[in-house]
Design an enzyme around this catalytic site. Structure first.
Site, short mmCIF file in Angstrom:
data_model
loop_
_atom_site.label_atom_id
_atom_site.label_comp_id
_atom_site.label_asym_id
_atom_site.label_seq_id
_atom_site.Cartn_x
_atom_site.Cartn_y
_atom_site.Cartn_z
N PRO A 1 0.84 -1.21 0.00
CA PRO A 1 0.00 0.00 0.00
C PRO A 1 0.87 1.25 0.00
O PRO A 1 1.74 1.41 0.84
CB PRO A 1 -0.82 -0.13 1.29
CG PRO A 1 -0.06 -1.08 2.14
CD PRO A 1 0.65 -2.02 1.21
N LEU A 2 0.61 2.14 -0.95
CA LEU A 2 1.39 3.37 -1.12
C LEU A 2 0.45 4.56 -1.09
O LEU A 2 -0.36 4.74 -2.00
CB LEU A 2 2.16 3.35 -2.45
CG LEU A 2 3.11 2.17 -2.66
CD1 LEU A 2 3.63 2.17 -4.09
CD2 LEU A 2 4.26 2.24 -1.67
N THR A 3 0.54 5.36 -0.04
CA THR A 3 -0.30 6.55 0.06
C THR A 3 0.10 7.58 -0.98
O THR A 3 1.29 7.85 -1.16
CB THR A 3 -0.19 7.16 1.47
OG1 THR A 3 -0.53 6.16 2.44
CG2 THR A 3 -1.10 8.35 1.62
N GLN B 1 -6.81 -1.21 2.86
CA GLN B 1 -6.10 -0.86 4.10
C GLN B 1 -6.78 0.33 4.74
O GLN B 1 -7.08 1.32 4.07
CB GLN B 1 -4.64 -0.53 3.83
CG GLN B 1 -3.85 -0.30 5.12
CD GLN B 1 -2.43 0.16 4.86
OE1 GLN B 1 -2.21 1.31 4.50
NE2 GLN B 1 -1.47 -0.73 5.05
N CYS C 1 1.98 3.28 10.41
CA CYS C 1 2.12 4.58 9.75
C CYS C 1 2.75 5.59 10.72
O CYS C 1 2.20 5.85 11.80
CB CYS C 1 0.76 5.10 9.28
SG CYS C 1 0.86 6.70 8.43
N LYS D 1 -0.70 -4.48 9.64
CA LYS D 1 0.60 -4.02 9.18
C LYS D 1 1.39 -3.48 10.36
O LYS D 1 0.96 -2.53 11.01
CB LYS D 1 0.43 -2.94 8.11
CG LYS D 1 1.73 -2.27 7.69
CD LYS D 1 1.49 -1.08 6.79
CE LYS D 1 2.80 -0.36 6.50
NZ LYS D 1 2.59 0.82 5.63
#
Length: 434
Positions: free
Chosen positions: A287-289, A359, A391, A431
């Site tokens: 997952p890439l914001t 996510q 995060c 995560k």
């Protein structure tokens, strides 16, 4: 007029001039307006020494070479250069300038402000528009017009197509690109390609004009309806499992946890989940914001990625029905297919597996559990729901979400257990940064 004595020679007399004006011209020749004088010189002579002509040039009536009166703003043209004798009446210059500010219906209109106000660029609209109650409906089945007889748009469909509508375009081979891609054109009868998606059919009442549609497979999945988002915004979306679980959490205090005799079991147990498989033959797109959006994930799937994740979505905006947050959970149809591998893991069913996972980030048990139940109901094409506990973004950490959950293991335990209880057969993962 009698003779006057000469003051210099008394014994002589002076003759009276017969014409005073001739004497003035002889004594003051600069007063005479000559034919070769310029317009400015003529005007100055007349202003200084009086009028010796028919009047100032601005007050004279200009006469053309053929003897007709010249009109202001009209350039005289020789007869041999005229295209026709009947050229129509010419509007006065002042009237022509003021015509742009006159309403043709007789009402006064305010002058437009800004540049290019006097230029006419034409119109890109129909001469008379079609009422919106008829725009997407068949000829014999229109909707009721809310304005009734006061409506200023056309209600007769055939008259609109025959007299008021602009002709169809010929680009794209005359086929509406929106109708070709989606199977339906939302503009309806106003479309400039309406001929490609309309027809006339025989009915019991006669020939009827209808709009045609074609089946089209959606290119995206997990599309949440506008009504569902509105229900979330108005707090009308029902989440019965979350309500029971939150009520049970509130009843379990630390004292009751210590006293096992008064401990009450959760209202329901988690259901059996789908088996997941991660291996060397399953390349995963993390997952890439701000980067892992739908086009990027689609490209990665074409290049061989077997598992993909959505961008991190915050749980509270999802519960509130915000469109921007729900857009993160849309997936391409290529992500709704099983991964292209066959595993020998026991009880693993590849046909039930998917490529796309969601996510989320949450800071409280109730909103994490509620988000999981909502995703289970509205997004059927999910491989898993991943809870972000790693995060480090300061904006997320300060709210108690992300990596802040690692400082509260008790809270994280409640969140994971609750999500696992309400997510039906969708697995729950976490995560964690090591």
């Amino acid at each position: 007029m009698e003779d006057q004595p000469n003051p210099l020679k008394p014994h002589e007399t002076l003759d009276s001039p017969s014409n005073v004006q001739d004497l003035d011209r002889e004594a003051h020749p600069q007063n005479i307006v000559l034919a070769n004088d310029s317009a400015v010189t003529k005007a100055e002579k007349i202003e200084r020494h009086g009028a010796h002509d028919d009047g100032p040039p601005v007050k004279r009536v200009k006469v053309s070479s053929n003897g007709s009166e010249r009109r202001k703003g009209v350039a005289p043209i020789k007869a041999e250069f005229l295209l026709g004798t009947d050229r129509g009446s010419t509007q006065d210059d002042d009237a022509a300038e003021g015509a742009a500010h006159q309403d043709p219906r007789g009402k006064r209109r305010e002058k437009s402000k800004g540049q290019n106000t006097s230029r006419n660029f034409g119109s890109s609209k129909d001469e008379v528009g079609l009422c919106s109650s008829r725009a997407t409906q068949p000829e014999f089945s229109p909707n009721d017009c809310p304005y009734g007889d006061k409506c200023r748009f056309e209600h007769d469909l055939r008259k609109y197509l025959r007299e008021w509508k602009r002709e169809d375009l010929t680009t794209f081979e005359g086929v509406c690109p929106i109708w070709k891609a989606n199977g339906k054109c939302h503009v309806g009868w106003k479309c400039r390609f309406v001929g490609s998606h309309s027809e006339e059919r025989e009915t019991a009442d006669g020939k009827e004009l209808i709009l045609t549609s074609q089946s089209s497979n959606p290119t995206t999945v997990n599309e949440v309806s506008t009504q569902a988002k509105a229900d979330l915004m108005k707090r009308k979306f029902n989440t019965p499992k979350t309500n029971k679980y939150v009520k049970w959490l509130e009843s379990q205090t630390e004292e009751r946890e210590d006293n096992r005799a008064t401990y009450v079991s959760p209202p329901f147990l988690p259901s059996e989940k789908r088996k997941l498989y991660f291996g060397p033959e399953t390349p995963v797109l993390a997952p890439l914001t701000t980067q892992g959006n739908l086009p990027f994930r689609r490209l990665c799937v074409n290049l061989g990625a077997q598992l993909t994740y959505s961008e991190m979505a915050m749980s509270l905006p999802l519960i509130q029905g915000q469109k921007s947050e729900w857009a993160l959970l849309r997936a391409h149809e290529s992500e709704a297919t099983p991964p292209a591998f066959r595993s020998t893991v026991k009880d693993y069913d590849n046909s039930r597996d998917l490529k796309f996972g969601a996510q989320i980030a949450a800071n409280k048990p109730w909103n994490a559990v509620k988000t999981a139940e909502i995703l289970t109901q509205l997004c059927p094409h999910l491989r898993l729901i991943d809870l972000n506990c790693g995060c480090p973004i300061d904006l997320v950490y300060r709210t108690g979400a992300g990596s802040a959950l690692l400082d509260s293991p008790g809270k994280m335990d409640k969140i994971v257990r609750g999500m696992n209880a309400v997510s039906d057969d969708i697995p729950i993962t976490v995560k964690i940064r090591m």
